[in-house]
Design a protein around this motif. Structure first.
Motif, PDB file in Angstrom:
ATOM      1  N   PHE A  17     -38.100  22.809   3.925  1.00 46.67           N
ATOM      2  CA  PHE A  17     -38.570  21.516   3.428  1.00 46.67           C
ATOM      3  C   PHE A  17     -39.196  20.677   4.546  1.00 46.67           C
ATOM      4  O   PHE A  17     -39.727  19.606   4.303  1.00 46.67           O
ATOM      5  CB  PHE A  17     -37.418  20.744   2.770  1.00 46.67           C
ATOM      6  N   GLY A  18     -39.084  21.163   5.782  1.00 45.53           N
ATOM      7  CA  GLY A  18     -39.673  20.439   6.906  1.00 45.53           C
ATOM      8  C   GLY A  18     -38.842  19.255   7.368  1.00 45.53           C
ATOM      9  O   GLY A  18     -39.286  18.446   8.179  1.00 45.53           O
ATOM     10  N   ARG A  19     -37.605  19.141   6.864  1.00 43.50           N
ATOM     11  CA  ARG A  19     -36.775  17.991   7.241  1.00 43.50           C
ATOM     12  C   ARG A  19     -36.138  18.186   8.603  1.00 43.50           C
ATOM     13  O   ARG A  19     -35.849  17.222   9.303  1.00 43.50           O
ATOM     14  CB  ARG A  19     -35.657  17.787   6.200  1.00 43.50           C
ATOM     15  N   GLY A  20     -35.902  19.465   8.944  1.00 41.45           N
ATOM     16  CA  GLY A  20     -35.228  19.775  10.203  1.00 41.45           C
ATOM     17  C   GLY A  20     -35.898  19.102  11.389  1.00 41.45           C
ATOM     18  O   GLY A  20     -35.249  18.397  12.172  1.00 41.45           O
ATOM     19  N   THR A  28     -35.520  23.969  12.415  1.00 39.21           N
ATOM     20  CA  THR A  28     -34.884  25.225  12.001  1.00 39.21           C
ATOM     21  C   THR A  28     -35.936  26.165  11.427  1.00 39.21           C
ATOM     22  O   THR A  28     -36.923  25.725  10.838  1.00 39.21           O
ATOM     23  CB  THR A  28     -33.792  24.995  10.926  1.00 39.21           C
ATOM     24  N   SER A  65     -27.215  27.649   9.830  1.00 38.22           N
ATOM     25  CA  SER A  65     -26.542  27.088   8.664  1.00 38.22           C
ATOM     26  C   SER A  65     -26.852  27.993   7.471  1.00 38.22           C
ATOM     27  O   SER A  65     -28.011  28.281   7.192  1.00 38.22           O
ATOM     28  CB  SER A  65     -27.076  25.670   8.442  1.00 38.22           C
ATOM     29  N   ASN A  69     -26.794  23.263   1.888  1.00 36.12           N
ATOM     30  CA  ASN A  69     -26.961  21.952   2.529  1.00 36.12           C
ATOM     31  C   ASN A  69     -26.483  20.802   1.640  1.00 36.12           C
ATOM     32  O   ASN A  69     -27.298  20.047   1.098  1.00 36.12           O
ATOM     33  CB  ASN A  69     -28.427  21.699   2.910  1.00 36.12           C
ATOM     34  N   PRO A  70     -25.159  20.638   1.476  1.00 43.77           N
ATOM     35  CA  PRO A  70     -24.629  19.623   0.549  1.00 43.77           C
ATOM     36  C   PRO A  70     -25.215  18.226   0.753  1.00 43.77           C
ATOM     37  O   PRO A  70     -25.344  17.470  -0.214  1.00 43.77           O
ATOM     38  CB  PRO A  70     -23.126  19.626   0.850  1.00 43.77           C
ATOM     39  N   TYR A  71     -25.591  17.896   1.983  1.00 46.84           N
ATOM     40  CA  TYR A  71     -26.155  16.556   2.223  1.00 46.84           C
ATOM     41  C   TYR A  71     -27.469  16.393   1.461  1.00 46.84           C
ATOM     42  O   TYR A  71     -27.797  15.318   0.976  1.00 46.84           O
ATOM     43  CB  TYR A  71     -26.376  16.335   3.728  1.00 46.84           C
ATOM     44  N   TYR A  72     -28.231  17.493   1.354  1.00 42.95           N
ATOM     45  CA  TYR A  72     -29.533  17.453   0.666  1.00 42.95           C
ATOM     46  C   TYR A  72     -29.473  18.056  -0.733  1.00 42.95           C
ATOM     47  O   TYR A  72     -30.453  18.028  -1.473  1.00 42.95           O
ATOM     48  CB  TYR A  72     -30.583  18.200   1.495  1.00 42.95           C
ATOM     49  N   GLU A  80     -30.793  28.912   7.773  1.00 38.44           N
ATOM     50  CA  GLU A  80     -31.660  28.153   8.682  1.00 38.44           C
ATOM     51  C   GLU A  80     -31.174  28.326  10.108  1.00 38.44           C
ATOM     52  O   GLU A  80     -30.041  27.985  10.417  1.00 38.44           O
ATOM     53  CB  GLU A  80     -31.611  26.677   8.327  1.00 38.44           C
ATOM     54  N   ARG A 105     -17.705  26.490  11.083  1.00 36.38           N
ATOM     55  CA  ARG A 105     -17.112  25.567  10.081  1.00 36.38           C
ATOM     56  C   ARG A 105     -17.833  25.704   8.746  1.00 36.38           C
ATOM     57  O   ARG A 105     -18.943  26.229   8.697  1.00 36.38           O
ATOM     58  CB  ARG A 105     -17.226  24.116  10.580  1.00 36.38           C
ATOM     59  N   ARG A 108     -20.780  20.763   5.075  1.00 39.26           N
ATOM     60  CA  ARG A 108     -20.169  19.522   4.582  1.00 39.26           C
ATOM     61  C   ARG A 108     -21.233  18.571   4.073  1.00 39.26           C
ATOM     62  O   ARG A 108     -22.403  18.688   4.414  1.00 39.26           O
ATOM     63  CB  ARG A 108     -19.439  18.825   5.733  1.00 39.26           C
ATOM     64  N   PHE A 110     -22.266  14.459   4.109  1.00 41.20           N
ATOM     65  CA  PHE A 110     -22.091  13.383   5.090  1.00 41.20           C
ATOM     66  C   PHE A 110     -22.492  12.054   4.478  1.00 41.20           C
ATOM     67  O   PHE A 110     -23.293  12.018   3.537  1.00 41.20           O
ATOM     68  CB  PHE A 110     -22.954  13.660   6.333  1.00 41.20           C
TER      69      PHE A 110
HETATM   70  C1  LIG Z   1     -26.141  24.153  12.984  1.00 43.82           C
HETATM   71  C2  LIG Z   1     -26.502  23.504  11.679  1.00 43.82           C
HETATM   72  C3  LIG Z   1     -25.499  22.962  10.882  1.00 43.82           C
HETATM   73  C4  LIG Z   1     -25.786  22.359   9.674  1.00 43.82           C
HETATM   74  N1  LIG Z   1     -24.786  21.828   8.912  1.00 43.82           N
HETATM   75  C5  LIG Z   1     -25.063  21.219   7.733  1.00 43.82           C
HETATM   76  C6  LIG Z   1     -24.010  20.657   6.925  1.00 43.82           C
HETATM   77  O1  LIG Z   1     -22.819  20.706   7.252  1.00 43.82           O
HETATM   78  N2  LIG Z   1     -24.374  20.059   5.767  1.00 43.82           N
HETATM   79  C7  LIG Z   1     -25.678  19.969   5.351  1.00 43.82           C
HETATM   80  O2  LIG Z   1     -25.925  19.413   4.287  1.00 43.82           O
HETATM   81  N3  LIG Z   1     -26.688  20.506   6.082  1.00 43.82           N
HETATM   82  C8  LIG Z   1     -26.404  21.122   7.255  1.00 43.82           C
HETATM   83  N4  LIG Z   1     -27.417  21.656   8.008  1.00 43.82           N
HETATM   84  C9  LIG Z   1     -28.739  21.806   7.425  1.00 43.82           C
HETATM   85  C10 LIG Z   1     -29.679  20.673   7.677  1.00 43.82           C
HETATM   86  O3  LIG Z   1     -29.427  19.713   6.715  1.00 43.82           O
HETATM   87  C11 LIG Z   1     -31.053  21.333   7.512  1.00 43.82           C
HETATM   88  O4  LIG Z   1     -31.347  22.048   8.672  1.00 43.82           O
HETATM   89  C12 LIG Z   1     -32.108  20.368   7.141  1.00 43.82           C
HETATM   90  O5  LIG Z   1     -31.906  20.045   5.800  1.00 43.82           O
HETATM   91  C13 LIG Z   1     -33.514  20.932   7.338  1.00 43.82           C
HETATM   92  O6  LIG Z   1     -33.852  21.792   6.317  1.00 43.82           O
HETATM   93  P1  LIG Z   1     -35.367  22.261   6.115  1.00 43.82           P
HETATM   94  O7  LIG Z   1     -35.729  23.097   7.325  1.00 43.82           O
HETATM   95  O8  LIG Z   1     -35.364  23.095   4.855  1.00 43.82           O
HETATM   96  O9  LIG Z   1     -36.209  21.059   5.991  1.00 43.82           O
HETATM   97  C14 LIG Z   1     -27.140  22.292   9.232  1.00 43.82           C
HETATM   98  C15 LIG Z   1     -28.156  22.851  10.019  1.00 43.82           C
HETATM   99  C16 LIG Z   1     -27.859  23.437  11.226  1.00 43.82           C
HETATM  100  C17 LIG Z   1     -28.963  24.015  12.070  1.00 43.82           C
END
Ligand SMILES: Cc1cc2nc3c(=O)[nH]c(=O)nc-3n(C[C@H](O)[C@H](O)[C@H](O)COP(=O)(O)O)c2cc1C
Length: 149
Positions: A17-20, A28, A65, A69-72, A80, A105, A108, A110
């Motif tokens: 999604f380019g959010r990283g 990522t 990961s 991605n529960p946050y998103y 990723e 872990r 989660r 957040f």
């Molecule tokens: C080491 C690592 C740990 C992560 N842990 C979580 C997490 O606990 N919860 C979560 O919702 N996303 C987690 N993420 C994912 C990020 O939310 C994700 O990389 C971001 O959404 C970018 O996604 P995109 O490349 O599809 O845009 C983690 C990513 C990495 C690299």
């Protein structure tokens, strides 16, 4: 180590999604669906670490990961990889090889983006230290990676 680790896989990097990079400042590289589906069935979602190589380049430490991605609240499971190195360019279309070695872990949710970023930075610190241990560092020169890297 979990029984299904180490796990080795490779694939062409696709666009996430380019959010990283933009929102988190933690770029990522995403694997395509076939690679995600090749993970062992018993492998839980969550955060892992190991080593990674892009197109026969050097082998670097990585954190990964795996999940939704529960946050998103993603609808598709993803893998990723954040390579612990500063790159000038992105990896779309390049071949990414990873050796997944250990688990940190579960994923989660957040309350804030800052808390997500802080937790990921902590994962990176954990991976950085653990990957220097003898039981893991030997994978850097594993024959799975290119001999010249
Ligand atoms: C080491 C690592 C740990 C992560 N842990 C979580 C997490 O606990 N919860 C979560 O919702 N996303 C987690 N993420 C994912 C990020 O939310 C994700 O990389 C971001 O959404 C970018 O996604 P995109 O490349 O599809 O845009 C983690 C990513 C990495 C690299």
């Amino acid at each position: 180590m979990k029984s299904y680790l180490p796990f080795f896989c490779s694939g062409t990097v696709i666009k996430g999604f380019g959010r990283g990079s933009k929102e988190l400042g933690i770029p990522t590289a995403n694997f395509p669906e076939q690679v995600v589906n090749s993970l062992p069935k018993e492998m839980s979602t969550g955060v892992y670490y190991g080593y990674a190589e892009v197109d026969n380049g050097p082998v670097y430490k990585m954190v990964m990961s795996v999940g939704w991605n529960p946050y998103y609240k993603n609808e598709k499971k993803s893998m990723e990889t954040h390579i612990i190195h500063v790159f000038d360019e992105d990896f779309y279309g390049k071949t990414l090889k990873v050796a997944i070695l250990d688990y940190i872990r579960p994923e989660r949710d957040f309350n804030s983006l800052e808390a997500l970023i802080e937790t990921i930075n902590n994962d990176i610190a954990v991976a950085n230290v653990n990957l220097d241990k003898p039981e893991f560092i030997s994978f850097k020169t594993n024959e799975f990676f290119s001999p010249n890297s």
